[in-house]
Design an enzyme around this catalytic site. Structure first.
Site, PDB file in Angstrom:
ATOM      1  N   ASP A  61       0.825  -1.222   0.000  1.00 22.77           N
ATOM      2  CA  ASP A  61       0.000   0.000   0.000  1.00 22.77           C
ATOM      3  C   ASP A  61       0.851   1.260   0.000  1.00 22.77           C
ATOM      4  OD1 ASP A  61      -2.445  -1.565   0.294  1.00 22.77           O
ATOM      5  OD2 ASP A  61      -1.798  -1.881   2.370  1.00 22.77           O
ATOM      6  N   ALA A  77      -3.680  -8.331  -3.897  1.00 26.97           N
ATOM      7  CA  ALA A  77      -3.050  -7.013  -3.989  1.00 26.97           C
ATOM      8  C   ALA A  77      -4.065  -6.005  -4.496  1.00 26.97           C
ATOM      9  CB  ALA A  77      -1.840  -7.080  -4.917  1.00 26.97           C
ATOM     10  N   GLY A  78      -3.759  -4.726  -4.352  1.00 22.67           N
ATOM     11  CA  GLY A  78      -4.691  -3.709  -4.847  1.00 22.67           C
ATOM     12  C   GLY A  78      -4.042  -2.377  -5.077  1.00 22.67           C
ATOM     13  N   HIS A  79      -4.352  -1.760  -6.197  1.00 25.85           N
ATOM     14  CA  HIS A  79      -3.901  -0.410  -6.509  1.00 25.85           C
ATOM     15  C   HIS A  79      -5.115   0.425  -6.891  1.00 25.85           C
ATOM     16  CE1 HIS A  79       0.143  -1.892  -6.546  1.00 25.85           C
ATOM     17  NE2 HIS A  79       0.057  -2.485  -7.709  1.00 25.85           N
ATOM     18  N   GLY A  99     -10.912  -3.332   2.089  1.00 24.41           N
ATOM     19  CA  GLY A  99     -11.633  -2.263   2.769  1.00 24.41           C
ATOM     20  C   GLY A  99     -11.253  -2.125   4.232  1.00 24.41           C
TER      21      GLY A  99
END
Length: 426
Positions: free
Chosen positions: A12, A38-40, A300
């Protein structure tokens, strides 16, 4: 030229934003490890895009995108994310491919992920329950299924039934799963996937034969979550370090010596369980969380927050061999009169050399801080080094000096939206 973007902390850090900027000139954007855990988040032309399994290079209409051998792919999530991007106006046709050697994350893996966390009880890792760990486990146990095997129906069905039977023996009635239902789904996915799946080794070899390959490798998660170098067992199940690039993509390091950019958040955050040495469980931590909008893109969940830990960043640099840094979210620190930075750990009065593998030793450590003056003025949207407040420049220089002065902060993030999000003072 090959450019590799890696997270230097616990994830992050803002890797996707840098990838978005760099992919404007990239011919190929590739992922090498992890899955849709994963997250972008990327803001481009006023539109917000969330990426989980797909490479962020899809925002550039001229960029081809590739999911490499080291990635694990949940097929329903792949198609759902692709559809969401298309609904927002991105034309992805002919621009996204998957290696035939990438392993498949089944719904079965996701169910098992939840059961494994229940088994661990109070020592649960805090996974995203996306099935990533169980998928890498079956890969290592040689019982997993590669993407290319989808097209061999009989073999695919036999191997999935064997996998399900093995898990059923372990969990019994706790595992609520129908292998027939999952096989029925893949009967539909089989032809849908065919245009996307490629021989990944040949694909990357041909890409690197071009006069100007322009390859951009997008790392997932970060060094401190690496299965070998992270805060084990509170880690992900893949190699998120520089080593994971060579095992997750057929990169020719001999002829394509890469630029390796380590992305460093100006403070520290972590999602889930595990050590966070500089964690702030007070109003300062809450302010960092609020100003930095520290909520996970994928889950979230609120991110835990703490001061910048340069002991971690230095350890990360030892492993990933950064040639440059991207310092992100410096604007989140705009309101602080004083800013603390961790510069070492002491145990029994002696400074530790490096970052300990022994988490019990880490828990005993006293954190050594340097206190720096804040700048108490906005940096949001600043587009040049000279326009940064003097104390903000000193903060950047302190980081560079601590790391030995050889690796510079080539990019500095000063806001959410690009192009003003990262100033380049290389």
């Amino acid at each position: 030229m090959t450019t590799i973007v890696l997270g230097s902390q616990f994830g992050d850090e803002g890797k996707g934003k840098l990838v978005d900027i760099l992919c404007a000139s990239a011919k190929l954007c590739a992922r090498c490890a992890g899955g849709n855990n994963a997250g972008h988040t990327i803001v481009a032309n006023g539109i917000t895009y969330d990426f989980h399994i797909l490479p962020s290079g899809l925002v550039n209409p001229k960029c081809i995108n590739f999911i490499g051998e080291g990635v694990v792919v949940h097929v329903p999530s792949f198609f759902k994310e692709l559809e969401t991007l298309q609904q927002k106006g991105l034309n992805t046709e002919g621009r996204i491919y998957i290696s035939d050697r990438a392993h498949i994350v089944f719904d079965l893996h996701q169910l098992v992920d939840g059961l494994e966390e229940v088994e661990l009880g109070t020592k649960a890792v805090g996974t995203t329950k996306k099935g990533i760990g169980p998928c890498y486990s079956t890969k290592a146990a040689r019982t997993g299924i590669q993407m290319g095997e989808i097209f061999r129906k009989e073999s695919f069905e036999r191997r999935l039934r064997n996998m399900a039977s093995s898990y059923q023996k372990r969990y019994g009635d706790l595992l609520k799963y129908s292998v027939d239902e999952e096989l029925k789904k893949f009967d539909e996915y089989r032809e849908q996937l065919r245009p996307f799946v490629r021989d990944g080794v040949v694909f990357m070899h041909e890409a690197q034969q071009r006069p100007d390959p322009g390859i951009l490798v997008e790392g997932a998660n970060a060094l401190m979550l690496d299965i070998s170098y992270g805060t084990y067992p509170y880690v992900t199940s893949s190699n998120t370090s520089l080593g994971g690039v060579s095992t997750g993509l057929a990169i020719n390091f001999r002829s394509h010596l890469p630029e390796v950019i380590g992305v460093v958040k100006a403070y520290t955050t972590r999602v889930g369980a595990g050590p966070l040495p500089t964690e702030l469980n007070d109003s300062v931590g809450e302010e960092l969380q609020s100003r930095g909008r520290e909520f996970g893109v994928t889950t979230g969940r609120k991110r835990r927050t703490g001061w910048l830990d340069l002991q971690i960043v230095k350890y990360s640099a030892m492993i990933n061999c950064y040639t440059a840094l991207n310092l992100t979210k410096i604007d989140v620190l705009d309101s602080f009169q004083e800013i603390k930075v961790a510069v070492g750990y002491k145990v029994d009065g002696e400074l530790l050399n490096g970052f300990p593998a022994d988490l019990e030793l880490l828990n005993r450590a006293e954190i050594v801080y340097e206190t720096l003056p804040g700048w108490n003025t906005t940096t949001t949207g600043t587009t040049s080094w000279e326009k940064l407040p003097e104390n903000a420049r000193k903060y950047v220089q302190f980081i560079e000096d601590f790391l030995g002065g050889e690796v510079k902060c080539k990019y500095i993030g000063t806001g959410k939206s690009q192009p003003s999000s990262n100033l380049d003072y290389s």
